[in-house]
Design a protein around this motif. Structure first.
Motif, PDB file in Angstrom:
ATOM      1  N   ILE B 305     -31.832  50.368   1.247  1.00 55.27           N
ATOM      2  CA  ILE B 305     -31.935  49.605   0.000  1.00 55.27           C
ATOM      3  C   ILE B 305     -33.219  48.789   0.002  1.00 55.27           C
ATOM      4  O   ILE B 305     -33.528  48.094   0.974  1.00 55.27           O
ATOM      5  N   VAL B 306     -33.975  48.910  -1.084  1.00 60.17           N
ATOM      6  CA  VAL B 306     -35.169  48.098  -1.270  1.00 60.17           C
ATOM      7  C   VAL B 306     -34.902  47.179  -2.454  1.00 60.17           C
ATOM      8  O   VAL B 306     -34.340  47.610  -3.456  1.00 60.17           O
ATOM      9  N   ILE B 308     -36.739  44.440  -5.113  1.00 56.12           N
ATOM     10  CA  ILE B 308     -37.953  43.807  -5.616  1.00 56.12           C
ATOM     11  C   ILE B 308     -37.501  42.761  -6.619  1.00 56.12           C
ATOM     12  O   ILE B 308     -36.865  43.098  -7.627  1.00 56.12           O
ATOM     13  N   ALA B 312     -36.692  34.625  -4.488  1.00 58.05           N
ATOM     14  CA  ALA B 312     -36.527  34.914  -3.057  1.00 58.05           C
ATOM     15  C   ALA B 312     -35.091  34.669  -2.587  1.00 58.05           C
ATOM     16  O   ALA B 312     -34.703  35.121  -1.520  1.00 58.05           O
ATOM     17  N   PHE B 317     -31.180  40.334  -1.707  1.00 58.47           N
ATOM     18  CA  PHE B 317     -32.001  40.364  -0.499  1.00 58.47           C
ATOM     19  C   PHE B 317     -31.158  40.366   0.780  1.00 58.47           C
ATOM     20  O   PHE B 317     -31.602  40.816   1.821  1.00 58.47           O
ATOM     21  N   ALA B 320     -30.532  44.032   1.368  1.00 65.45           N
ATOM     22  CA  ALA B 320     -31.680  44.945   1.294  1.00 65.45           C
ATOM     23  C   ALA B 320     -32.300  45.143   2.667  1.00 65.45           C
ATOM     24  O   ALA B 320     -32.428  44.198   3.440  1.00 65.45           O
ATOM     25  N   TYR B 322     -35.386  46.325   2.964  1.00 64.25           N
ATOM     26  CA  TYR B 322     -36.749  45.856   2.735  1.00 64.25           C
ATOM     27  C   TYR B 322     -36.778  45.081   1.431  1.00 64.25           C
ATOM     28  O   TYR B 322     -36.554  45.651   0.363  1.00 64.25           O
ATOM     29  N   GLY B 323     -37.004  43.795   1.522  1.00 61.53           N
ATOM     30  CA  GLY B 323     -37.070  42.960   0.330  1.00 61.53           C
ATOM     31  C   GLY B 323     -38.508  42.557   0.065  1.00 61.53           C
ATOM     32  O   GLY B 323     -39.224  42.166   0.976  1.00 61.53           O
ATOM     33  N   LEU B 324     -38.925  42.685  -1.179  1.00 62.17           N
ATOM     34  CA  LEU B 324     -40.275  42.266  -1.547  1.00 62.17           C
ATOM     35  C   LEU B 324     -40.155  41.222  -2.648  1.00 62.17           C
ATOM     36  O   LEU B 324     -39.635  41.503  -3.728  1.00 62.17           O
ATOM     37  N   VAL B 331     -45.756  44.195  -9.364  1.00 62.87           N
ATOM     38  CA  VAL B 331     -45.438  45.060  -8.226  1.00 62.87           C
ATOM     39  C   VAL B 331     -45.292  46.527  -8.657  1.00 62.87           C
ATOM     40  O   VAL B 331     -45.821  47.429  -8.006  1.00 62.87           O
TER      41      VAL B 331
END
Lengths: 254, 342
Positions: B305-306, B308, B312, B317, B320, B322-324, B331
């Motif tokens: 799971i990512v 975006i 924050a 998150f 996830a 990878y959290g951005l 983005v």
């Protein structure tokens, strides 16, 4: 032609509550936890009330099966505009083990007894997530079913129902008497105001037992254990789009 | 004496054949006579019961073609494929299908009847269960043995293990919890048999169907899903997600949170969550989605799971990989450009 509607409401843990599994795995913590009307049932009640406002329905009867606290849920339905309520009391262990088949038999028995033309239910209860009761009530009564309804139009003893299906939607026509279950998009439920809450206290509420209705509520299933789902090891962060792309490439995902 | 022996052997064998446990799978036909992908996941669950399997296909036409597709799954122990084909099954209404299914059950006495968790099976199987006086089991995620199963309750926040005491177990299978069956690998040859089936239904009629057309894979079978939430702010901005998905032709598609659907940014059949579709792709990219319990229930079994999101502290998150943290409107274009060059 004005029809009579039976609308089912279930008291469930509020949808916004993060539930907790008991440490001995025998269930989910319910004591001291906020409960409210199952969201799909609110939609069913709203639709019933709208049908009454359009003069399609002459009477709306709310029903709930469960412990005495269900009466609060029924009062809410009355405050929203139902005319009267039926509480089928099932408490304690019997209630913990009350399964959709038994509930369907209770609702079907009341539908027959009250001679209604339409049973309106939510498509599922957000606690047991079964999505069965409406279909089973229809089966038991040999009535047609229109499940996952997003639009209902009733005329000439027929209901034209748009329903949500995989990949889109479809429209079917069912003869009344029928069972309809509400999907989220059927309507936007209203809130009860203070005067109607006051008024609801005076509306009639009948109490019945499964025995009165001649229904055997014996469970067909045993619940062996309740467990927490495996936790995801999330929480990782990346600082930039480049880092994200390189991580996904490393994993062979892109 | 001798004849009595034969007689008793005969009786035993009749009883044995009658008591012989077997499974019926409600196989599903989709557009153009194709086999629905969820049927393959259902076959895997059915195979775990380790019994002979019969399948039944309902349709207005081309059930033979669907059966031929199904026949290729030679390792699934499919003995028979029953075809219930009739113009009267238009729209596959529960009132038309259930009585025929009940007849098939009465004739063959299956111990297990399984279907995928599709809107079709969810409509028909509980109705059938009520007629057989059994308590159905929805959306199983695991088969423990021939009467014990696991399923999620409370939007995936708890797992219930249950034991059914019914003589016939009527089950829907959560597709994402079971691998799809693979073709071949066995020598089984399924027999195709037509079922005498004329629906007799004056309770309901099919009027019309509106299907969302898309070149992209179905949500349930997509390898990658780019999913958007309320933060996308408009229908037009959903194009940003389609641009991303189109970089992976045939593999990626677009999903949405309930907030995005309710706001009218996309069609409701894109909705992922407890009240929409349950998905488990290899890669799930949640864009501008906060991660409400109801949404997470629909995607938490994704492999990676990512997230975006500009906030924050969004709950998404926490799950996830990878959290951005960032503004999706900056983005996404950057991500699209860089993926194009990859």
């Amino acid at each position: 032609m004005a029809i009579r509607i039976l609308v089912g409401v279930k008291r469930a843990i509020d949808y916004a509550v993060k539930i907790q599994v008991k440490s001995d795995k025998t269930g989910v913590v319910t004591e001291g936890v906020k409960h409210s009307m199952n969201p799909f049932d609110e939609i069913a009640v709203e639709e019933a009330i709208r049908l009454k406002e359009k003069k399609v329905a002459q009477e709306v009867i709310a029903i709930s099966c469960g412990p005495p606290q269900c009466q609060e849920t029924l009062r809410t339905a009355l405050a929203l505009g139902a005319d009267r309520a039926i509480h089928v009391e099932v408490a304690g262990k019997d209630y913990e083990m009350l399964q959709p088949l038994a509930i369907s038999k209770l609702i079907a028995a009341v539908a027959k007894k009250e001679n209604v033309d339409l049973v309106l239910l939510g498509k599922l209860a957000i606690d047991d997530d079964s999505n069965q009761t409406g279909q089973m009530v229809a089966g038991l009564l040999s009535w047609p079913q229109a499940v996952f309804a997003s639009k209902v139009d009733i005329k000439d003893k027929k209901a034209e129902v748009m329903r949500e299906i995989d990949g889109g939607s479809e429209t079917i026509r069912v003869k009344l008497p029928a069972v309809i279950t509400a999907d989220l998009r059927l309507n936007q439920p209203r809130f009860a105001n203070l005067p109607s809450i006051q008024k609801a206290k005076k509306k009639p509420m009948a109490k019945m037992s499964p025995k009165d209705l001649g229904v055997d509520i014996k469970p067909h299933q045993e619940y062996l254990s309740y467990e927490e789902p495996p936790k995801r090891q999330g929480g990782g962060r990346v600082a930039s789009v480049d880092e994200l792309i390189s991580k996904l490439k490393e994993k062979g995902l892109i | 004496m001798y004849s009595r022996q034969i007689l008793s052997r005969l009786t035993t064998s009749t009883i044995r054949s009658r008591c012989f446990a077997s499974t019926l799978v409600l196989a599903e036909q989709i557009e153009g006579g194709k086999l629905a992908p969820v049927t393959l996941n259902t076959l895997t669950a059915a195979a775990q019961l380790k019994q002979d399997i019969d399948c039944v296909i309902f349709g207005t036409e081309k059930t033979n073609e669907t059966a031929n597709e199904l026949k290729k799954f030679t390792n699934c122990n499919i003995k028979k494929i029953l075809l219930a084909e009739n113009a009267g099954f238009k729209g596959l209404l529960s009132e038309s299908v259930t009585p025929i299914l009940l007849d098939i059950q009465k004739k063959n006495n299956y111990t297990h009847i399984l279907g995928g968790s599709s809107t079709f099976a969810k409509g028909v199987l509980p109705r059938l269960a009520a007629l057989l006086d059994v308590q159905p089991i929805s959306d199983i995620t695991a088969v423990i043995d021939k009467s014990q199963y696991s399923r999620f309750i409370y939007a995936g926040n708890a797992i219930l293990k249950l034991k059914s005491n019914d003589p016939v177990q009527i089950i829907t299978v959560r597709g994402t919890a079971f691998e799809a069956a693979k073709q071949g690998g066995g020598s089984g040859e399924a027999q195709i048999e037509k079922v005498n089936s004329t629906p007799n239904n004056d309770l309901s009629e099919f009027v019309s169907r509106q299907v969302q057309q898309s070149e992209r894979p179905e949500l349930a079978s997509a390898r990658i899903i780019f999913s958007g939430g309320r933060a996308l702010k408009s229908k037009e901005n959903f194009k940003l997600l389609y641009d991303l998905a189109d970089l992976f032709p045939g593999q990626a598609t677009v999903g949405a949170s309930r907030a995005a659907v309710d706001a009218g940014y996309c069609a409701n059949d894109l909705q992922i969550g407890q009240t929409g579709k349950i998905v488990a792709p290899d890669l799930y990219v949640a864009i501008g989605i906060s991660g409400a319990i109801q949404h997470i229930a629909g995607m938490k079994d994704s492999k990676v799971i990512v997230a975006i999101n500009k906030d924050a502290d969004s709950p998404i998150f926490a799950i996830a990989d990878y959290g951005l943290t960032g503004d999706l409107f900056k983005v996404l274009p950057e991500l699209t450009e860089k993926l194009k060059k990859k």
